[in-house]
Design a protein around this motif. Structure first.
Motif, PDB file in Angstrom:
ATOM      1  N   GLY A 117       0.700  -1.011   0.229  1.00 31.80           N
ATOM      2  CA  GLY A 117       0.295   0.255  -0.046  1.00 31.80           C
ATOM      3  C   GLY A 117       1.002   1.006   0.075  1.00 31.80           C
ATOM      4  N   LYS A 118       2.086   1.281   0.214  1.00 34.89           N
ATOM      5  CA  LYS A 118       3.088   2.364   0.164  1.00 34.89           C
ATOM      6  C   LYS A 118       3.791   2.460  -0.613  1.00 34.89           C
ATOM      7  N   PRO A 119       3.211   3.455  -1.613  1.00 37.58           N
ATOM      8  CA  PRO A 119       3.515   3.599  -2.578  1.00 37.58           C
ATOM      9  C   PRO A 119       4.804   4.596  -3.473  1.00 37.58           C
ATOM     10  N   TRP A 120       5.620   4.491  -4.463  1.00 33.63           N
ATOM     11  CA  TRP A 120       6.596   4.756  -5.422  1.00 33.63           C
ATOM     12  C   TRP A 120       6.575   5.718  -6.195  1.00 33.63           C
ATOM     13  N   PHE A 121       7.337   6.400  -7.008  1.00 36.03           N
ATOM     14  CA  PHE A 121       6.696   7.200  -7.741  1.00 36.03           C
ATOM     15  C   PHE A 121       8.182   7.470  -9.037  1.00 36.03           C
ATOM     16  N   GLN A 122       8.034   7.567  -9.770  1.00 36.80           N
ATOM     17  CA  GLN A 122       9.083   7.751 -11.060  1.00 36.80           C
ATOM     18  C   GLN A 122       8.965   8.328 -12.191  1.00 36.80           C
ATOM     19  N   THR A 123       8.931   9.992 -12.738  1.00 32.67           N
ATOM     20  CA  THR A 123       8.767  10.436 -13.633  1.00 32.67           C
ATOM     21  C   THR A 123       9.531  10.374 -14.715  1.00 32.67           C
ATOM     22  N   ASN A 124       9.436  11.090 -16.458  1.00 35.36           N
ATOM     23  CA  ASN A 124       9.911  10.109 -16.776  1.00 35.36           C
ATOM     24  C   ASN A 124       9.109  11.148 -18.451  1.00 35.36           C
ATOM     25  N   VAL A 125      10.726  11.437 -19.110  1.00 36.55           N
ATOM     26  CA  VAL A 125       9.763  11.948 -20.721  1.00 36.55           C
ATOM     27  C   VAL A 125      10.178  10.833 -21.516  1.00 36.55           C
ATOM     28  N   MET A 126       8.785  10.454 -22.175  1.00 37.25           N
ATOM     29  CA  MET A 126       8.303   9.408 -22.919  1.00 37.25           C
ATOM     30  C   MET A 126       8.154   9.597 -24.323  1.00 37.25           C
ATOM     31  N   ASN A 127       8.466   9.484 -25.669  1.00 41.52           N
ATOM     32  CA  ASN A 127       8.009  10.891 -26.539  1.00 41.52           C
ATOM     33  C   ASN A 127       8.091  11.821 -26.714  1.00 41.52           C
ATOM     34  N   GLY A 128       8.309  12.705 -26.140  1.00 43.38           N
ATOM     35  CA  GLY A 128       8.148  13.910 -26.005  1.00 43.38           C
ATOM     36  C   GLY A 128       7.278  14.048 -24.708  1.00 43.38           C
ATOM     37  N   ILE A 129       6.644  13.096 -24.009  1.00 45.90           N
ATOM     38  CA  ILE A 129       5.907  13.835 -22.694  1.00 45.90           C
ATOM     39  C   ILE A 129       6.154  13.327 -22.186  1.00 45.90           C
ATOM     40  N   ASP A 130       5.479  14.003 -20.981  1.00 39.09           N
ATOM     41  CA  ASP A 130       6.150  14.163 -19.579  1.00 39.09           C
ATOM     42  C   ASP A 130       4.701  13.071 -19.223  1.00 39.09           C
ATOM     43  N   THR A 131       5.555  11.670 -18.495  1.00 37.30           N
ATOM     44  CA  THR A 131       4.852  11.296 -17.306  1.00 37.30           C
ATOM     45  C   THR A 131       5.063  10.443 -16.511  1.00 37.30           C
ATOM     46  N   LYS A 132       4.510  10.747 -15.242  1.00 34.98           N
ATOM     47  CA  LYS A 132       4.403   9.862 -13.825  1.00 34.98           C
ATOM     48  C   LYS A 132       4.161   8.390 -13.644  1.00 34.98           C
ATOM     49  N   THR A 133       4.444   8.091 -13.062  1.00 31.43           N
ATOM     50  CA  THR A 133       4.030   6.074 -13.097  1.00 31.43           C
ATOM     51  C   THR A 133       4.514   5.666 -11.625  1.00 31.43           C
ATOM     52  N   THR A 134       3.067   5.593 -10.955  1.00 30.67           N
ATOM     53  CA  THR A 134       3.122   5.316  -9.798  1.00 30.67           C
ATOM     54  C   THR A 134       3.584   3.913  -9.818  1.00 30.67           C
ATOM     55  N   PHE A 135       3.852   2.977  -8.632  1.00 34.27           N
ATOM     56  CA  PHE A 135       3.968   1.868  -8.035  1.00 34.27           C
ATOM     57  C   PHE A 135       3.283   1.468  -7.167  1.00 34.27           C
ATOM     58  N   THR A 136       2.482   0.368  -6.571  1.00 29.32           N
ATOM     59  CA  THR A 136       2.304   0.560  -5.674  1.00 29.32           C
ATOM     60  C   THR A 136       2.018  -1.429  -5.397  1.00 29.32           C
ATOM     61  N   ILE A 137       2.725  -1.945  -4.270  1.00 31.49           N
ATOM     62  CA  ILE A 137       2.906  -3.320  -3.776  1.00 31.49           C
ATOM     63  C   ILE A 137       1.048  -3.312  -3.095  1.00 31.49           C
ATOM     64  N   ILE A 138       0.225  -4.463  -4.266  1.00 29.31           N
ATOM     65  CA  ILE A 138      -0.576  -4.723  -3.542  1.00 29.31           C
ATOM     66  C   ILE A 138      -0.761  -5.875  -2.806  1.00 29.31           C
ATOM     67  N   ALA A 139      -0.034  -6.657  -2.840  1.00 31.57           N
ATOM     68  CA  ALA A 139       0.621  -7.477  -1.961  1.00 31.57           C
ATOM     69  C   ALA A 139       1.135  -8.456  -2.004  1.00 31.57           C
ATOM     70  N   LYS A 140       1.119  -9.212  -1.237  1.00 28.03           N
ATOM     71  CA  LYS A 140       3.126  -9.925  -0.489  1.00 28.03           C
ATOM     72  C   LYS A 140       2.371 -11.067  -0.304  1.00 28.03           C
ATOM     73  N   ASN A 141       3.398 -12.082  -0.778  1.00 30.38           N
ATOM     74  CA  ASN A 141       3.486 -13.547  -0.189  1.00 30.38           C
ATOM     75  C   ASN A 141       2.401 -14.345  -0.473  1.00 30.38           C
ATOM     76  N   MET A 142       1.709 -13.873  -2.072  1.00 26.52           N
ATOM     77  CA  MET A 142       0.553 -14.468  -2.218  1.00 26.52           C
ATOM     78  C   MET A 142       0.580 -15.713  -2.446  1.00 26.52           C
ATOM     79  N   THR A 143      -0.282 -16.542  -3.645  1.00 27.89           N
ATOM     80  CA  THR A 143      -0.561 -17.332  -4.119  1.00 27.89           C
ATOM     81  C   THR A 143      -0.996 -16.566  -5.636  1.00 27.89           C
TER      82      THR A 143
END
Length: 205
Positions: A117-143
């Motif tokens: 539930g704790k996100p991390w972020f990354q910003t980049n320029v892709m094909n001339g477009i500013d983007t922001k990606t938010t990554f979040t671990i939804i679950a761990k140790n799952m099957t």
């Protein structure tokens, strides 16, 4: 922005390096627990199917990028073959060259020790477009069962992407779900109606 194109780009970015497959049944439990979420041993292979089939091989070679040593992978998709690189640092996984259309962007796509539930972020320029990606671990140790095979110690990472246009942040509406199995690698990329790329077979050396 074409949503399908965005989806396929992220499939490539995070799926193009990772592993899927059918490991030897006689592998010892100890050997499996010593592996992490993205094996790099020479000759290891992963084959993916679904909406964007491709295969990956760990070459055993390395490359120094900005003073850090990355492991090399070779990806084959249709008639195209390309190289990509992975850095692992204390449970943090960063890839470069996953998608040739975005250049050599270093993407940190997994942080094992990050709490759910704790996100991390990354910003980049892709094909001339500013983007922001938010990554979040939804679950761990799952099957998780993929293509009839059940994997344990799976981490579910969800990503959401926004773009900046005229100084406004706009949600792209893209939600990607990645499932990483310990000792195997990426077992499924799920973008709902846009893409579903399961691990079909794999061999970890």
């Amino acid at each position: 922005m074409n949503k399908l194109r965005f989806i396929l780009m992220w499939c490539l970015m995070l799926g193009i390096l990772v592993s899927c497959g059918d490991k030897d049944d006689d592998a010892s439990p100890k050997a499996a627990t010593e592996l992490d979420y993205f094996p790099t041993t020479k000759g290891s292979t992963w084959n993916y199917g679904g909406t964007n089939p491709y295969s990956i091989t760990a070459t055993g070679n390395t490359k120094v990028i900005e003073g850090k040593t990355y492991s090399e992978f070779e990806t084959k998709q249709g008639s195209e073959t390309r190289k990509s690189y992975l850095l692992k640092e204390k449970g943090v996984y960063t890839g470069i060259g996953m998608d040739p259309t975005i250049g050599n962007i270093a993407l940190t796509f997994l942080k094992e020790e990050t709490p759910e539930g704790k996100p991390w972020f990354q910003t980049n320029v892709m094909n001339g477009i500013d983007t922001k990606t938010t990554f979040t671990i939804i679950a761990k140790n799952m099957t998780k069962t993929v293509e009839g095979k059940t994997y344990k110690e799976v981490i579910h990472v969800q990503t959401k992407t926004s773009i900046t246009f005229m100084e406004m942040e706009i949600d792209s509406g893209i939600e990607m779900n990645y499932f990483w199995a310990k000792g195997v690698g990426l077992i499924l990329t799920d973008a709902g109606q846009y893409a579903n790329i399961p691990l079909m077979t794999y061999s970890i050396k």
